[in-house]
Scaffold this motif. Structure first.
Motif, short mmCIF file in Angstrom:
data_model
loop_
_atom_site.label_atom_id
_atom_site.label_comp_id
_atom_site.label_asym_id
_atom_site.label_seq_id
_atom_site.Cartn_x
_atom_site.Cartn_y
_atom_site.Cartn_z
N PHE A 62 14.15 60.94 -34.79
CA PHE A 62 15.20 61.93 -34.54
C PHE A 62 15.29 62.28 -33.06
N THR A 91 21.31 63.00 -34.16
CA THR A 91 20.60 63.63 -35.27
C THR A 91 21.29 64.93 -35.66
N TRP A 118 16.08 69.20 -32.06
CA TRP A 118 16.23 67.76 -32.26
C TRP A 118 15.62 66.96 -31.11
N GLY A 145 12.42 66.45 -32.67
CA GLY A 145 12.47 66.09 -34.08
C GLY A 145 12.12 67.20 -35.04
#
Length: 288
Positions: A148, A155, A249, A252
């Motif tokens: 991600f 993402t 993001w 992640g």
């Protein structure tokens, strides 16, 4: 099941992961799966590495699957990539029938949504491997999330869409190791050139994991994600409410909340029998 496999395959490339290749061989042997094509993205390696290594894998095993490369990380282009164009075309051709299994960056899905504004409404569902809910620890070593986080804007686009989304996070796979002794015990003797090549790639990656993380084996992130798609009864899932404002993001990080929101995601939280699942994947490798 009509499936597009979107991956960052580097199987056989020195010091690179092999799990996309394991997932592919498993998927090819599932009678309920119609693999429409394989789209390529960056993640385990650059797009150039992924494309070249996938071509080598196809040649080595005589695979007749069509592949469609996306854009390289950071590439700016006014021309749509082959991967995004293929995805958009397939969901138009088979509305509400196509599942996308994504085990690398999510760049191709986000680009497909730019080409086809109704892309996420036309997809049946998306299953992704990646993300974390807390620190990722493998054998007590903290590791970075690398699916991600390598394309954070993409993402965000996938998670903020309303596509039915299943997440297989590294958070719940960090102890799901396929160890060397198990692999040696269950792999068939390598009598063919293909089997020798594949087993060499598997054990070379285990050597890397041993040297880097002290793990005498490897975590089959993508292979287990393919299993979660095809054999959901072998896993436990829960439905979580996404807290979009708290997600990061760039690292992640997936944030969830107890509050009910409009964006719900399905999360795999448990493998019921790791030995049996690893056995399924080894059986697929023996038939490759």
């Amino acid at each position: 099941m009509k499936l597009i496999y979107d991956c960052d395959n580097t199987t056989g490339l020195p010091q690179k992961d092999v799990d996309d290749g394991v997932a592919l061989f498993y998927l090819l042997q599932q009678p309920e799966v119609t693999l429409l094509g394989v789209t390529l993205t960056f993640g385990n390696g650059t797009l150039a590495q992924v494309t070249a290594q996938t071509a080598l894998l196809w040649q080595q095993f005589g695979l007749a699957l069509s592949t469609y490369p996306g854009h390289e990380k950071g590439q700016v282009s006014t021309t749509p990539s082959a991967a995004a164009t293929f995805m958009a075309t397939q969901v138009r051709l088979y509305p509400h029938e196509v599942t996308i299994l994504a085990t690398g960056s999510l760049a191709n899905l986000a680009e497909a949504a730019e080409i086809e504004p109704d892309f996420f409404e036309l997809v049946h569902d998306v299953v992704v491997m990646g993300g974390r809910f807390d620190r990722l620890l493998v054998n007590h070593h903290e590791v970075a999330e690398l699916n991600f986080s390598v394309a954070p804007a993409a993402t965000r686009a996938v998670f903020e869409s309303q596509v039915p989304l299943t997440v297989v996070s590294g958070q719940y796979l960090t102890t799901a190791v396929m160890d060397r002794s198990f692999l040696k015990q269950h792999l068939a003797p390598a009598h063919s050139e293909n089997q020798r090549w594949l087993q060499s790639a598997l054990f070379a990656w285990m050597d890397t994991m041993q040297a880097v993380g002290g793990v005498d084996g490897f975590i089959n992130w993508d292979g287990l994600t393919a299993l979660a798609l095809c054999q959901p009864a072998a896993f436990t899932f829960t439905t979580q409410s996404l807290d979009a404002a708290q997600c990061d993001w760039t690292t992640g990080l997936i944030a969830v909340t107890e509050a009910t929101t409009k964006r719900m995601i399905r999360v795999m939280i448990e493998l019921k029998d790791l030995a049996a699942l690893n056995g399924e994947l080894i059986t697929a490798l023996n038939k490759a």
